[in-house]
Design an enzyme around this catalytic site. Structure first.
Site, short mmCIF file in Angstrom:
data_model
loop_
_atom_site.label_atom_id
_atom_site.label_comp_id
_atom_site.label_asym_id
_atom_site.label_seq_id
_atom_site.Cartn_x
_atom_site.Cartn_y
_atom_site.Cartn_z
N GLY A 2 0.81 -1.22 0.00
CA GLY A 2 0.00 0.00 0.00
C GLY A 2 0.84 1.27 0.00
N ASP A 32 5.37 13.74 -8.78
CA ASP A 32 4.91 14.12 -7.44
C ASP A 32 5.98 14.97 -6.74
OD1 ASP A 32 2.99 13.61 -5.07
OD2 ASP A 32 4.94 13.00 -4.29
N LYS A 52 5.65 19.02 -5.65
CA LYS A 52 5.90 19.55 -4.30
C LYS A 52 7.02 20.60 -4.32
CE LYS A 52 4.33 15.30 -2.05
NZ LYS A 52 4.79 13.93 -1.73
#
Lengths: 354, 354
Positions: free
Chosen positions: B211, B225, B229
């Protein structure tokens, strides 16, 4: 001065105080652009004399005054606060006192008297002195709350390392259950030197020669400075009213070079660790210790070269957060005090709705 | 409800949104004690339906509504904002919209439309979605400034790791000249696994099974990603208006296991480093890169196990400050959004003088 301004008074024009004066001068235009309020240094107060000008002082004014012992004696502290009350053009912009006198962890003086009198008159206070916070933290907080003044002390709690701001602001709403820190640069420097094979005395002497350790290193090497910072953090974060005696404290004076070298080689270096834990239940007991300990492999404090400091907070909601670094004591402490001043003016801006 | 309260609307009741609802419920009494204002969740809005109650929703209400697809369809977004305008008892306490919809880095939608409409009506916004900030950061900031609303996004910039707060608050007044970060937990996890001898595919599959990585890991492993940021931080800290194309970006998909293992053994592990530097002169050029690089020995990023993230700011006045850690994505992001909410109410308290 046409725009809104706030008078700033510096108590204690030593190395940190003087650095603060220069920083404030450089950053005043930025601060005015950010907050709509111009901070103006109007007075510098030493033990037995002061320099005062309601029109503002330049760093050069202060350097000149420091060189010339006899010149320009203005009102003493706290009389100068009453003088200021007549000067400010906008009565609802109370002034700010920056307390940078030498610290006394036993009595808190002279800072404690200064800060009490300043808060009492509604002045906000930024203290670089730890003593007053160690001796009377919750009383000073309560006094500030009563008069609506602000009390800030980033520079008294590990200088530029943002120990207080991270706990109160960056982790707002998270329940911190443990504080762990390497909060004293001098002892960390000495231990790092010993890890490379120096004797304690040799490492300390070198630190003194480099200006890292003071001529009387007692407060640092016996762990009082670390204990004071840990106490300030615990009282701040948990809203409790503990005192320096509540910290179980052991310094670095008894530690053997062989022990330090052995642990360093294993990748578990000895640090002067300051640690506070709180029992899991609400209002639970708090344990505070300062002592030299090997840091486990993989811990964020393994790699803290030179005088570097760090703090690690363990919280329920945000997990572990570690901060490390921050400029060394004089420049870093002055920058931390300037940050506190910016936060006070940020809040003032919101209060008066500009 | 007798006391002051502020309505809260959640857009996107996914895993983070739902975690936020529970945290808000647990912490509402604390927040009311701290600020004098009680945050009340009045609506949860999904793509095609909503749950609305002006008296407040409990976490159980929302869990029940999520299980039962057909039940209780209230107004959609943004109509619900107009509904709220008639509900609030104190017109000067505008509401807060929490934007937790899935992020789209290309268009910023649906978050961009939601946030624009919310700010336009004077609602403050807490966004966990990065897309709107990547696409239209300065426009959203300007809109918020025009309407006096607050725009906060801690949870969109590395979750519980306080990247934004440290730069803007803890380092207020310091000039940051370099930002360096390991800003993506998934890629750090994969690189750490590869350092122990796993192939890239094997490490990624394991991360997906745990996960840690999403079913479609493209945004993470190709560095989007991290780049998003980094962009958010650079635009925030330097007040510039750069876009995702301005980040020179290289992911971790091409890197060889042998390279990763070799560097790990040397104590210079490969990390997906996000770095932004600003030319020393005022208004100087900004360079932004994301790419896998070995970290030099002694660097604070050497020891970042698992999914751990970190950011390091280099400043003129405060030196280097590194923050590392912070809870993993769902819980940490929700706690970061709750922190943003506390900061908004702290400011509201100052504005209205309670």
């Amino acid at each position: 001065m046409g725009s809104l301004w706030v008078p700033v008074i510096l108590n204690g024009p030593g190395r940190v105080g003087t650095k603060f004066v220069h920083l404030l001068w450089d950053k005043a235009p930025y601060i005015e652009a950010r907050t709509g309020i111009r901070p103006v240094l109007v007075a510098v107060v030493d033990a037995d004399r002061s320099l005062f000008s309601p029109d503002g002082l330049t760093p050069e004014d202060i350097d000149r005054w420091k060189r010339d012992d006899g010149q320009a004696s203005g009102p003493s502290f706290p009389d100068i606060l009453d003088t200021m009350a007549d000067v400010g053009p906008v009565p609802y912009l109370p002034g700010i006192v920056v307390e940078a006198t030498p610290t006394d962890l036993a009595t808190g003086e002279p800072g404690l008297g200064h800060i009490t009198r300043a808060l009492w008159r509604g002045f906000s206070v930024i203290t670089l002195a730890k003593g007053p916070l160690v001796v009377a933290f919750q009383q000073l907080r309560a006094l500030a709350a009563d008069t609506g003044a602000s009390l800030r002390y980033s520079g008294a709690a590990a200088a530029a390392l943002p120990t207080v701001d991270t706990a109160l602001y960056s982790m707002a709403g998270a329940d911190i259950v443990e504080i762990e820190g390497v909060l004293n640069g001098t002892t960390n420097y000495v231990l790092n030197s010993m890890a490379q094979g120096m004797d304690y005395d040799e490492a300390l002497t070198e630190a003194q020669e480099m200006g890292v350790a003071e001529a009387d290193p007692t407060l640092d090497v016996q762990g009082f400075d670390s204990a004071a910072k840990l106490l300030i953090l615990a009282n701040t974060i948990w809203g409790v009213d503990l005192c320096l005696r509540d910290v179980t404290r052991q310094g670095i004076t008894q530690i053997q070079k062989e022990t330090v070298v052995r642990h360093a080689r294993k990748g578990t270096p000895v640090r002067l660790l300051a640690r506070a834990t709180r029992d899991d239940r609400e209002g639970g007991a708090i344990q505070m210790t300062v002592r030299p300990e090997p840091v486990p492999a993989g811990h964020p404090f393994v790699n803290l070269p030179g005088t570097q400091k760090a703090v690690r907070y363990l919280s329920r909601q945000m997990g572990e957060i570690t901060i490390m670094g921050g400029a060394g004591d004089v420049a870093g402490a002055a920058a931390a005090a300037l940050k506190d001043l910016i936060h006070i003016l940020d809040e003032m801006k919101l209060r008066i709705g500009i």
